[in-house]
Design an enzyme around this catalytic site. Structure first.
Site, PDB file in Angstrom:
ATOM      1  N   THR A  45       0.904  -1.223   0.030  1.00 60.15           N
ATOM      2  CA  THR A  45      -0.169   0.010   0.066  1.00 60.15           C
ATOM      3  C   THR A  45       0.958   1.180  -0.100  1.00 60.15           C
ATOM      4  OG1 THR A  45      -1.560  -1.201   1.466  1.00 60.15           O
ATOM      5  CG2 THR A  45      -1.862   1.209   1.118  1.00 60.15           C
ATOM      6  N   HIS A  48       1.872   1.821  -3.450  1.00 59.99           N
ATOM      7  CA  HIS A  48       0.936   2.408  -4.352  1.00 59.99           C
ATOM      8  C   HIS A  48       0.733   4.053  -3.834  1.00 59.99           C
ATOM      9  CE1 HIS A  48      -0.155  -1.634  -5.707  1.00 59.99           C
ATOM     10  NE2 HIS A  48      -0.524  -2.014  -4.712  1.00 59.99           N
TER      11      HIS A  48
HETATM   12 ZN   LIG Z   1      -0.275  -3.337   5.087  1.00 64.47          ZN
END
Ligand SMILES: [Zn+2]
Ligand SMILES: [Zn+2]
Length: 354
Positions: A45, A48
């Site tokens: 994440t 990202h």
């Molecule tokens: Zn995570």
């Protein structure tokens, strides 16, 4: 005002995090605790958010401090906090439920409809200090190191997958042997699965699966998975399958390996829609197909503690390299270069050797 060092995602556009030494040390609210961060692992994440993908554009609002797979010690608590105190060692649950919605009120806060995300919609833990609601701080017992505690959040989905498959006494196929799959394998064994068959395309990962409790391994690039599973289960098929890959082909193959009236749990996230032969592979065979999201709060955490302290879990198969927080660029480069294992950042480099 006391200041601290931390990383900031400054702008709503593609770009790396920025190291700052002038961030205010957060002041915990009435229901919050202030944590002195010991270490924080890098998550997909976080990558990202730097890339500024679609998910980031929809969910997060810079500037903020990223980082959520973290553990540390409580140094201050808000005035309403009674269940946590300074000196408590804790790890953080990323999904911060609202406590008010239908799901929260019916025992499913992990799928809260108004969920906030530590280190994404709220400031996180790539910093010396982080604050979080007291009821999102999981109390660690002394048997669990801070480094292992950082694994609860990212790998909890593997444990949750094994919980959902109710594996005790069963034969289980686990497809995908990255860190989450390896955790699922060791969770299945810890929860009493009769036989775990691990499947992957990579022999090195399969060797790690054997070390983490798999009874049998199948390289589905070289062998016929269905044939092998039938051979190992007296021609019946596996009682349960857990898919970590998120690959359509692997999900279809896994479904066919499940016996009639068995269960399949999807953990890995497919990027695109997946087509299934529902008539033949699911409906006529009365298969139960389900998904899981994140970790149950706190059932998965309690269960993961048992897995971690059990005979199968091998954190050294999952850990990557350690970096000082100020060396964050090297750590993120290692992730981009595909260096295996979780990369861990330490605000205080002195903590790296302990
Ligand atoms: Zn995570
Ligand atoms: Zn809620």
């Amino acid at each position: 005002m006391k200041t601290m060092t931390g990383l900031v995602k400054e702008k709503p556009e593609k770009g790396d995090f920025v190291l700052r030494h002038d961030l205010p040390v957060p002041e915990p609210g009435d229901d919050e605790v202030l944590i002195k961060v010991h270490c924080t692992a890098i998550c997909g994440t976080d990558m990202h958010i730097m890339e500024w993908d679609r998910w980031s554009q929809l969910r997060v609002k810079p500037p903020f401090i990223p980082g959520h797979e973290t553990a540390g010690v409580i140094v201050k608590v808000g005035k309403n906090v009674t269940e946590r105190k300074p000196g408590d060692r804790v790890a953080c649950e990323t999904h911060i439920p609202c406590g008010e919605c239908w799901f929260c009120k019916n025992g499913m806060p992990h799928i809260c409809s108004n969920v906030k995300l530590f280190g994404a919609t709220e400031n996180g833990a790539f910093a010396e200090y982080a604050k979080i609601r007291a009821d999102s701080a999981y109390l660690l017992d002394d048997s669990i190191s801070y480094e292992n505690a950082c694994l609860f959040e990212p790998l909890g989905a593997g444990v949750h997958g094994a919980e959902a498959a109710e594996v005790c006494g069963k034969t289980v196929l686990v497809s995908g042997c990255g860190p989450i799959g390896l955790t699922a394998v060791s969770a299945c064994k810890t929860f009493g699965a009769r036989m775990v068959i691990a499947c992957d395309l990579n022999d090195e990962r399969l060797a790690a699966a054997l070390e983490m409790g798999a009874d049998h391994i199948v390289n589905s690039g070289k062998e016929d998975l269905l044939k092998e599973v039938l051979k190992l289960t007296d021609g019946i098929g596996a009682d349960a399958a857990i898919d970590i890959t998120g690959s359509g082909a692997a999900i279809r193959a896994g479904l066919r390996c499940v016996r009639a009236a068995g269960v399949m749990v999807c953990v890995g996230l497919p990027t695109n829609e997946v087509s299934l032969d529902l008539t033949n592979d699911l409906i006529y065979r009365e298969i139960k197909l389900t998904g899981i999201s994140g970790r149950k709060i706190w059932e998965t955490w309690y269960d993961f503690s048992k897995v971690m302290n059990g005979p199968y879990f091998r954190p050294e198969k999952i850990m990557g390299r350690k970096y000082a927080l100020t060396d964050y660029k090297k750590a993120f480069e290692a992730v981009r270069a595909g260096v295996p294992g979780k990369m861990i950042l330490y605000p205080d480099p002195a903590d790296m050797d302990v």
